[in-house]
Scaffold this active site. Structure first.
Site, PDB file in Angstrom:
ATOM      1  N   ASN A  66      32.760  35.171  39.054  1.00 53.18           N
ATOM      2  CA  ASN A  66      33.004  33.878  39.686  1.00 53.18           C
ATOM      3  C   ASN A  66      34.461  33.459  39.474  1.00 53.18           C
ATOM      4  OD1 ASN A  66      32.939  31.351  40.744  1.00 53.18           O
ATOM      5  ND2 ASN A  66      31.516  30.468  39.237  1.00 53.18           N
ATOM      6  N   HIS A 126      39.314  25.245  37.764  1.00 53.28           N
ATOM      7  CA  HIS A 126      38.496  26.312  38.368  1.00 53.28           C
ATOM      8  C   HIS A 126      38.036  25.729  39.707  1.00 53.28           C
ATOM      9  CE1 HIS A 126      34.716  29.016  38.109  1.00 53.28           C
ATOM     10  NE2 HIS A 126      34.475  28.198  39.108  1.00 53.28           N
ATOM     11  N   ASP A 161      40.824  36.629  32.878  1.00 51.18           N
ATOM     12  CA  ASP A 161      39.483  36.014  32.886  1.00 51.18           C
ATOM     13  C   ASP A 161      38.491  36.936  32.164  1.00 51.18           C
ATOM     14  OD1 ASP A 161      37.383  34.279  33.263  1.00 51.18           O
ATOM     15  OD2 ASP A 161      37.295  34.503  35.447  1.00 51.18           O
TER      16      ASP A 161
HETATM   17 ZN   LIG Z   1      36.675  30.196  36.020  1.00 44.80          ZN
END
Ligand SMILES: [Zn+2]
Length: 435
Positions: free
Chosen positions: A282, A183, A309
């Site tokens: 995010n 990430h 996600d």
């Molecule tokens: Zn992430």
């Protein structure tokens, strides 16, 4: 009941083999037995697929199923049902649960619960560092050798801050051909950030999360992948600069794969003007040029996979003022509709390319045995059939997920999942989950 099923009259799109055209698929005891035009099979139960596209079941590399720990937001069962209804046969839940999936016990529990539910195959992602705290490596080898056979590790939600640790992880993971999924976020630039940094954040007076905070970590990660020869996967690319960095790295032979989330190719930071925290995510929603760069990256294969996600949140957590809301949005039940409506219909990708990013593309990024195609005799019958012409309106209240935080409520989408088979058993039939 007959053990033979004949999917008859559909358009078979199988990106792994390149097949795109009319073909019937005969399934016998959960396994594909024959793929051809006009298959005749006495005694088989016939499933009329006229007008439908038949393709491999979708694979989602990046979901949050919240179990163990936050079963009020989602469970492996509710998340699996949402996935099946979205056309998926395999999902990869991230390790940021409570407890964190940083050891063999937790990843085995998650995989076992997935098998028990039986609506999709669940391939857990293990944490890279203990407790995802970024200080010391978790026991990657023990998770790899466990019954869950983990071959993908991530501290998703957090970047691997220390370059030394990412280097170690990439080197260590080579021993079992595993992938480190990062990430990308330099948190020294995003501390307290509420949305993408740009004109809109300036106007709203919200602290911004600059695209550079993603791009500099992407650049670092690519250099370390090159240095170590390890396999790197980049989660949820959101900026045009990131896509460009990955494109250049692939051109020079770096072992990298990348994913993009539907919200990053459909929504922009303009949504923040509503102050509706359903749009807080995010990495954040960025600008139109970034959305177009992500689409272009998917079109030319720089971005290998669409990954949702999927991030369910309990209502009392998410439906608060913007600054207090956790980032994240639902994705499993709207991904196909968004891919068709926003990528295929406007001409960014052909249907077969788009389906590649949902099937063979993600299956290339990590091991998901039996998923992603090709659809050929001997392969397990993990298949999805959808009606590309059906229009429907997203209704947050009607989703199978326990959570309601979809940013697409009320939106008209094309493409409705009709049937899904997991090893030849219906998980979705005529648009409804079978359990
Ligand atoms: Zn992430």
């Amino acid at each position: 009941m007959s053990r033979k099923l004949l999917l008859r009259g559909g358009r078979l799109v199988d990106p792994a083999s390149g097949h795109d055209g009319a073909a019937d698929v005969l399934v016998d005891h959960g396994v594909i037995a024959e793929v051809d035009a006009g298959v005749r099979a006495a005694g088989a139960r016939v499933v009329d697929c006229g007008g439908l596209v038949v393709c491999p079941g979708f694979v989602d590399l990046h979901v949050h199923l919240r179990e163990p720990g936050r079963e009020d937001a989602e469970t492996i069962e509710s998340g699996s049902r949402a996935a099946a209804l979205g056309g998926y046969t395999a999902v990869c839940p991230m390790p940021n649960t409570d407890p964190v999936a940083d050891n063999a016990g937790v990843v085995e529990m998650v995989a076992a619960r997935g098998r028990e539910v039986g609506l999709v195959d669940v391939f857990p992602v293990g944490a890279v560092t203990l407790g995802q705290r970024g200080a010391e490596l978790a026991e990657l080898g023990a998770m790899a050798r466990s019954a869950a056979a983990v071959d993908c590790f991530s501290d998703d939600g957090h970047p691997i801050r220390e370059a030394r640790l990412l280097r170690l992880a990439l080197e260590y993971a080579r021993a079992f051909d595993a992938v480190i999924a990062d990430h990308a976020e330099d948190s020294s630039l995003t501390d307290g950030a509420q949305m993408h940094e740009g004109e809109v954040s300036a106007m709203l007076g919200l602290r911004g999360w600059p695209a550079a905070a993603e791009e500099m970590v992407v650049a670092r990660d690519l250099l370390l992948a090159e240095l170590t020869g390890g396999r790197l996967h980049l989660c949820h690319l959101s900026s045009g600069g990131s896509v460009e960095l990955v494109r250049a790295a692939k051109a020079r032979g770096v072992r990298v794969t990348a994913e993009a989330a539907p919200h990053h190719f459909t929504l922009t930071d303009e949504e923040a003007r509503s102050f509706d925290p359903v749009f807080k995510v995010n990495p954040p929603l960025r600008e139109k040029a970034d959305v177009e760069a992500v689409r272009q990256g998917l079109a030319d294969g720089t971005v290998d996979a669409v990954a949702t996600d999927h991030a369910p949140h309990a209502r009392e957590d998410k439906e608060v003022e913007w600054a207090a809301a956790p980032p994240g949005m639902l994705g499993l039940e709207t991904a196909l509709g968004l891919v068709l409506s926003e990528l295929v219909e406007p001409g960014w990708l052909r249907l077969s390319q788009a389906l590649e990013r949902l099937t063979a593309g993600p299956a290339r990024c990590r091991r998901v045995p039996g998923h992603g195609g090709p659809i050929e005799p001997g392969a397990p019958a993990n298949l999805t059939a959808f009606d590309p012409a059906a229009r429907w309106a997203v209704d947050a209240a009607a989703l199978a997920s326990r959570a309601r935080n979809t940013p697409y409520h009320g939106r008209q989408l094309s493409g409705r999942v009709v049937h899904v088979l997991l090893r030849g058993s219906f998980t979705v039939r005529d648009g409804g989950a079978t359990r």
